[in-house]
Design a protein around this motif. Structure first.
Motif, short mmCIF file in Angstrom:
data_model
loop_
_atom_site.label_atom_id
_atom_site.label_comp_id
_atom_site.label_asym_id
_atom_site.label_seq_id
_atom_site.Cartn_x
_atom_site.Cartn_y
_atom_site.Cartn_z
N GLY A 54 0.58 -1.19 0.18
CA GLY A 54 0.10 -0.17 0.29
C GLY A 54 0.68 1.21 0.57
N ARG A 55 0.05 2.25 -0.05
CA ARG A 55 0.74 3.63 -0.04
C ARG A 55 2.31 3.88 -1.08
NH1 ARG A 55 -3.46 6.72 1.72
NH2 ARG A 55 -4.01 6.21 3.90
N ILE A 56 2.02 2.97 -2.21
CA ILE A 56 2.87 2.94 -3.18
C ILE A 56 3.90 3.75 -3.62
CG2 ILE A 56 2.00 2.29 -5.08
CD1 ILE A 56 4.67 1.02 -4.12
N ASN A 57 3.18 5.58 -4.03
CA ASN A 57 3.42 6.70 -4.78
C ASN A 57 4.06 7.39 -3.08
OD1 ASN A 57 1.00 6.97 -3.07
ND2 ASN A 57 0.55 8.44 -4.99
N SER A 58 4.52 7.22 -1.99
CA SER A 58 4.57 7.73 -0.67
C SER A 58 6.34 7.49 -0.80
CB SER A 58 4.22 7.06 0.62
OG SER A 58 4.23 5.84 1.15
N SER A 59 6.91 8.35 0.44
CA SER A 59 8.85 7.21 0.35
C SER A 59 8.40 6.43 1.21
CB SER A 59 8.88 9.20 1.06
OG SER A 59 7.98 8.90 2.65
N ASN A 60 7.39 6.05 1.38
CA ASN A 60 7.58 4.61 2.89
C ASN A 60 6.78 4.23 2.57
OD1 ASN A 60 10.28 4.90 4.04
ND2 ASN A 60 9.29 6.52 4.64
N PRO A 61 6.65 2.86 1.02
CA PRO A 61 5.70 2.45 0.93
C PRO A 61 5.83 1.37 2.22
CG PRO A 61 6.36 2.79 -1.01
CD PRO A 61 7.69 3.13 0.02
N ILE A 62 3.82 0.50 1.92
CA ILE A 62 4.16 -0.35 3.21
C ILE A 62 4.22 -1.62 2.67
CG2 ILE A 62 2.54 -1.44 4.97
CD1 ILE A 62 1.41 1.75 4.98
N VAL A 63 4.69 -2.48 3.22
CA VAL A 63 4.48 -3.70 2.59
C VAL A 63 4.47 -4.99 3.48
CG1 VAL A 63 5.58 -6.22 1.81
CG2 VAL A 63 7.15 -3.25 1.34
N TYR A 64 2.45 -5.32 3.88
CA TYR A 64 2.24 -6.11 4.37
C TYR A 64 2.28 -7.29 5.40
CZ TYR A 64 -0.77 -1.71 4.67
OH TYR A 64 -1.22 0.09 4.39
#
Length: 245
Positions: A227-237
């Motif tokens: 998630g949040r792939i276009n953020s500086s720190n995407p979340i790998v769940y």
């Protein structure tokens, strides 16, 4: 004298009802952006588990003016287990219901690996190619990638429709879904995970976030969620081992 309001078609998302008939039965009416209708139908049938291969469909035709898609299958379809005459609004899910067939879906085994930097790069490319969004706004985009390039990209007023369109393009190109990632601009819900599971796609990536039930289902089915792939720190769940260093 009362003036008549004139609707100017500026920055308006196109949305029309398009009916899909399978073997003469009214399967579903999409509220969708009326393009790539054959791909939409193929992807929808695939992502619902109604078909497994492009060879399962013997004929497929679409008429934009009539707002109809006609499909016939070479396999026997169990219409008793499918809710017919469903209208799918552009803001709702795909009509997939939780039942015993979901429990029978195999856990996805895949050796597909990719770095988070490459995922971000492909996501940026997807956003840059979202021409309808830039023109009108209010559109969703989805893409299918093998980690090197974008194999298919589609836009639609509905996030589920956009995903079905790219899956339809993928099956028509005979893509090996086990070595791909499904990318979307929309929220990752349970039916999004089920779409990926039905094609054995091991990655679902979004600029948005998943729901708790979607994460639980993804964990059971062996799907990596980012998630949040276009953020500086995407979340790998989960299933971080697929993210190459």
């Amino acid at each position: 004298m009362k003036e008549t309001m004139v609707l100017q078609k500026v920055n308006i998302c196109e949305e029309e009802p398009v009916q899909l008939l399978l073997n003469g039965k009214d399967l579903v009416t999409f509220m969708c952006t009326p393009n790539e209708l054959k791909e939409l139908a193929m992807g929808h049938l695939l992502s619902r588990g109604i078909i497994k291969s492009v060879k399962d469909i013997t004929s497929l035709g679409a008429c934009k003016d009539m707002k109809m898609i006609f499909a016939t299958s070479s396999i026997e379809v169990d219409f008793g287990g499918i809710e017919l005459n469903t209208v799918l609004s552009s803001g709702c899910g795909s009509g997939v219901k939780f039942n015993e067939s979901i429990a029978k879906l195999p856990k996805i085994e895949s050796d597909f690996h990719i770095s988070i930097e490459k995922v971000k790069k492909i996501a940026i490319e997807m956003f840059s190619e979202a021409n309808m969004y830039r023109k009108y706004g209010g559109m969703h985009c989805a893409a299918l990638s093998d980690g090197r390039e974008i194999l298919a990209l589609s836009e639609d007023v509905g996030r589920h429709n956009a995903v079905d369109k790219v899956l339809g393009k993928g099956i028509l190109k005979e893509v090996n879904f086990r070595s791909t990632m499904l990318m979307t601009t929309g929220r990752i819900s349970t039916d999004m995970i089920l779409k990926a599971a039905n094609v054995a796609c091991p990655f679902v990536v979004s600029r948005s976030i998943p729901t708790t039930s979607a994460l639980e289902l993804a964990n059971n089915l062996g799907i990596t969620v980012i998630g949040r792939i276009n953020s500086s720190n995407p979340i790998v769940y989960m299933y971080e081992e697929r993210i190459a260093i």
